[in-house]
Design a protein around this motif. Structure first.
Motif, PDB file in Angstrom:
ATOM      1  N   UNK A  32      -1.574   9.883   1.146  1.00  0.00           N
ATOM      2  CA  UNK A  32      -0.198  10.030   0.683  1.00  0.00           C
ATOM      3  C   UNK A  32       0.540   8.693   0.730  1.00  0.00           C
ATOM      4  N   UNK A  33       0.210   7.876   1.738  1.00  0.00           N
ATOM      5  CA  UNK A  33       0.882   6.574   1.847  1.00  0.00           C
ATOM      6  C   UNK A  33       0.550   5.696   0.647  1.00  0.00           C
ATOM      7  N   UNK A  34      -0.708   5.754   0.200  1.00  0.00           N
ATOM      8  CA  UNK A  34      -1.099   4.967  -0.977  1.00  0.00           C
ATOM      9  C   UNK A  34      -0.393   5.461  -2.227  1.00  0.00           C
ATOM     10  N   UNK A  35      -0.260   6.781  -2.356  1.00  0.00           N
ATOM     11  CA  UNK A  35       0.471   7.335  -3.494  1.00  0.00           C
ATOM     12  C   UNK A  35       1.913   6.837  -3.492  1.00  0.00           C
ATOM     13  N   UNK A  36       2.552   6.867  -2.338  1.00  0.00           N
ATOM     14  CA  UNK A  36       3.942   6.424  -2.246  1.00  0.00           C
ATOM     15  C   UNK A  36       4.067   4.944  -2.587  1.00  0.00           C
ATOM     16  N   UNK A  37       3.088   4.150  -2.129  1.00  0.00           N
ATOM     17  CA  UNK A  37       3.119   2.711  -2.416  1.00  0.00           C
ATOM     18  C   UNK A  37       2.961   2.445  -3.910  1.00  0.00           C
ATOM     19  N   UNK A  38       1.988   3.116  -4.524  1.00  0.00           N
ATOM     20  CA  UNK A  38       1.770   2.920  -5.963  1.00  0.00           C
ATOM     21  C   UNK A  38       2.970   3.407  -6.757  1.00  0.00           C
ATOM     22  N   UNK A  39       3.538   4.557  -6.342  1.00  0.00           N
ATOM     23  CA  UNK A  39       4.693   5.099  -7.056  1.00  0.00           C
ATOM     24  C   UNK A  39       5.871   4.130  -7.016  1.00  0.00           C
ATOM     25  N   UNK A  40       6.087   3.500  -5.871  1.00  0.00           N
ATOM     26  CA  UNK A  40       7.196   2.550  -5.761  1.00  0.00           C
ATOM     27  C   UNK A  40       6.898   1.252  -6.497  1.00  0.00           C
ATOM     28  N   UNK A  41       5.658   0.782  -6.409  1.00  0.00           N
ATOM     29  CA  UNK A  41       5.310  -0.491  -7.033  1.00  0.00           C
ATOM     30  C   UNK A  41       5.326  -0.398  -8.553  1.00  0.00           C
ATOM     31  N   UNK A  42       4.755   0.667  -9.081  1.00  0.00           N
ATOM     32  CA  UNK A  42       4.623   0.799 -10.534  1.00  0.00           C
ATOM     33  C   UNK A  42       5.741   1.621 -11.163  1.00  0.00           C
ATOM     34  N   UNK A  43       6.650   2.124 -10.326  1.00  0.00           N
ATOM     35  CA  UNK A  43       7.760   2.946 -10.811  1.00  0.00           C
ATOM     36  C   UNK A  43       7.236   4.174 -11.549  1.00  0.00           C
ATOM     37  N   UNK A  44       6.355   4.875 -10.863  1.00  0.00           N
ATOM     38  CA  UNK A  44       5.737   6.082 -11.411  1.00  0.00           C
ATOM     39  C   UNK A  44       6.180   7.272 -10.573  1.00  0.00           C
ATOM     40  N   UNK A  45       6.563   8.392 -11.183  1.00  0.00           N
ATOM     41  CA  UNK A  45       6.873   9.590 -10.379  1.00  0.00           C
ATOM     42  C   UNK A  45       5.674   9.989  -9.533  1.00  0.00           C
ATOM     43  N   UNK A  46       5.899  10.218  -8.259  1.00  0.00           N
ATOM     44  CA  UNK A  46       4.789  10.509  -7.358  1.00  0.00           C
ATOM     45  C   UNK A  46       4.093  11.824  -7.723  1.00  0.00           C
TER      46      UNK A  46
END
Length: 312
Positions: A32-46
């Motif tokens: 889940x932490x990786x999902x949150x990081x990618x979502x914030x970095x790439x501006x993608x809805x989690x």
């Protein structure tokens, strides 16, 4: 695990972080932490990233905040240790198109993404729509390969069943049937997805890309037709073997019944001559042989009768 790839001068290069025209590939184990990081970095809805965790997710597409999501089903081998599970299952792949990157999220490792990685050096990362179509192409090819493998496996099991009616081969055929059910359902969903993409032009394709998508629709339809044909053949085969097994069982019961009837006459004659009452010829020297000869004669006559009726 998160992988970042970039096409640098025709060479697929792994990079440390997402940049413009980068392919981001997310593989298990998923955190889940990786999902949150990618979502914030790439501006993608989690939620787009988490959709791949649901193995029953249907093929579909949607858009949110100019970020496009495409969910498509792909085949993979089933690593379950349960011997009653299907040999192959289908899993969802999430393809996310951001402003500058293309992101793929997999709940399992699968061959389609690996094949796409092997050809990534030939892709133009700025043409994200064509890259999506190439992923569709690899998925379709994976379905075709697995279907051919399933059909070959079915033929081998059928040949074994002709020689012996063992339960092992029948159970494996049932596992193949389960695999085909997964494939038919996924291919039908994928076909509808491609048709909707073609009709709505969700990917904003040019004329050449539309022709590629039309070809993919035809290939997906062909794979679906193959899966339906193999499913019908397998269902007919299982029904035929069920009838054969039932017929063999009836033949065995018929033989056992015939043998029981033949043996009943010697038992009846022996029972009559074993009564503690006066019987004919009991004082004759060869009185013992009279019931023996009579019992054998009746048994031979009944056996000849059943042989004539082909009960054996």
């Amino acid at each position: 695990m998160i992988q970042y790839f970039k096409n640098i001068e025709g060479v697929t290069t792994a990079v440390e972080k997402a940049d413009n025209e980068t392919w981001v590939n997310i593989l298990p184990p998923l955190k889940h932490e990786e999902f949150a990081e990618v979502a914030n970095t790439l501006e993608v809805p989690i939620e787009f990233l988490q959709d791949s965790l649901d193995i029953d997710e249907r093929s579909r597409f949607e858009i949110e905040d100019n970020v496009k999501l495409i969910v498509i089903k792909t085949p993979t081998e089933n690593n379950s240790f349960n011997e009653s599970d299907a040999f192959y299952i289908t899993i969802p792949i999430c393809i996310i198109l951001t402003h500058n990157q293309i992101v793929t999220v997999n709940s399992f490792e699968n061959g389609a993404i690996k094949k796409f990685l092997n050809t990534f050096q030939n892709r133009h990362a700025d043409k994200k729509s064509m890259m999506v179509l190439k992923i569709f192409e690899k998925i379709t090819q994976a379905f075709m390969e697995y279907l051919k493998e399933i059909n070959h496996r079915r033929n081998i099991l059928e040949q074994k069943l002709y020689a012996s009616n063992r339960n092992e081969e029948l159970l494996e055929l049932m596992r193949i049937q389960k695999s085909l059910v997964y494939f038919v359902t996924a291919l039908r969903s994928n076909e509808m997805l491609l048709l909707k993409l073609s009709r709505t032009n969700f990917l904003a394709l040019n004329e050449d890309e539309k022709e590629v998508l039309d070809d993919l629709v035809v290939d997906m339809s062909q794979a679906l037709e193959m899966a339906n044909i193999y499913t019908n053949i397998l269902s007919s085969t299982l029904d035929a073997f069920a009838s054969i097994i039932s017929n063999n069982q009836n033949m065995v019961l018929k033989r056992l019944t015939s043998i029981t009837i033949i043996l009943q006459f010697p038992v009846l004659i022996a029972s009559i001559y074993g009564m503690n009452v006066p019987i004919p010829y009991q004082h004759q020297p060869h009185a013992f042989y009279i019931p023996i000869i009579l019992a054998l004669s009746v048994s031979i006559i009944m056996a000849a009768y059943f042989l004539r009726k082909k009960w054996f």
